[in-house]
Write an enzyme that holds these catalytic residues in place. Sequence first.
Site, PDB file in Angstrom:
ATOM      1  N   HIS A 101     -16.035 -24.135  11.635  1.00 29.65           N
ATOM      2  CA  HIS A 101     -14.996 -23.473  12.425  1.00 29.65           C
ATOM      3  C   HIS A 101     -15.355 -22.004  12.575  1.00 29.65           C
ATOM      4  CE1 HIS A 101     -13.825 -23.370   8.185  1.00 29.65           C
ATOM      5  NE2 HIS A 101     -13.331 -22.168   8.425  1.00 29.65           N
ATOM      6  N   HIS A 103     -13.639 -18.267  13.151  1.00 30.10           N
ATOM      7  CA  HIS A 103     -12.386 -17.489  13.119  1.00 30.10           C
ATOM      8  C   HIS A 103     -12.418 -16.447  14.230  1.00 30.10           C
ATOM      9  CE1 HIS A 103     -11.199 -18.489   8.835  1.00 30.10           C
ATOM     10  NE2 HIS A 103     -12.480 -18.725   8.742  1.00 30.10           N
TER      11      HIS A 103
END
Length: 134
Positions: A101, A103
């Site tokens: 992922h 951010h």
Amino acid sequence: MLENNCIFCKIANGEIPSATLYEDDMFRVILDLNPAAKGHALILPKKHAADLFELPDETAAKAIVLAKKIAGVLKTGLHADGINLVQNNGEAAGQTVFHYHMHLIPRYQGDKVNINWVPGTLTEEDKKEILALF
Ligand code: 5GP
Ligand code: ZN
């Protein structure tokens, strides 16, 4: 595709509801449950990859283009003064959820968000060793 017991697989593929800012066939972009700052978002690929090293090149390339698009909307819409892109790989690097992922952390002048390190000094020995890797 989906990894058992991977929370981000479940969120990315809609099995667990999330505050979704954007979705297409490859990605879901959600709000972080514990934001570092207002608008802290996460870009999740729908296909499981633990980290950057497992991420297919095509997904990696599309992720950065998507990050640019989402960052622009957050920056304008929330009147942020800047945006950090942060992407942790491995426990030692602070990764806590082992599904790749990215951010997106909007930054506001004078905020107290802490993404800092103490600058060191590049030694000749390290420089030689690292340059020899490439
Ligand atoms: P990492 O430390 O792995 O780079 O970041 C994991 C991030 O995922 C953290 O910022 C954490 O707040 C967020 N997070 C963990 N579990 C959930 C969840 O179930 N939903 C959402 N929206 N964010 C989560
Ligand atoms: Zn996963």
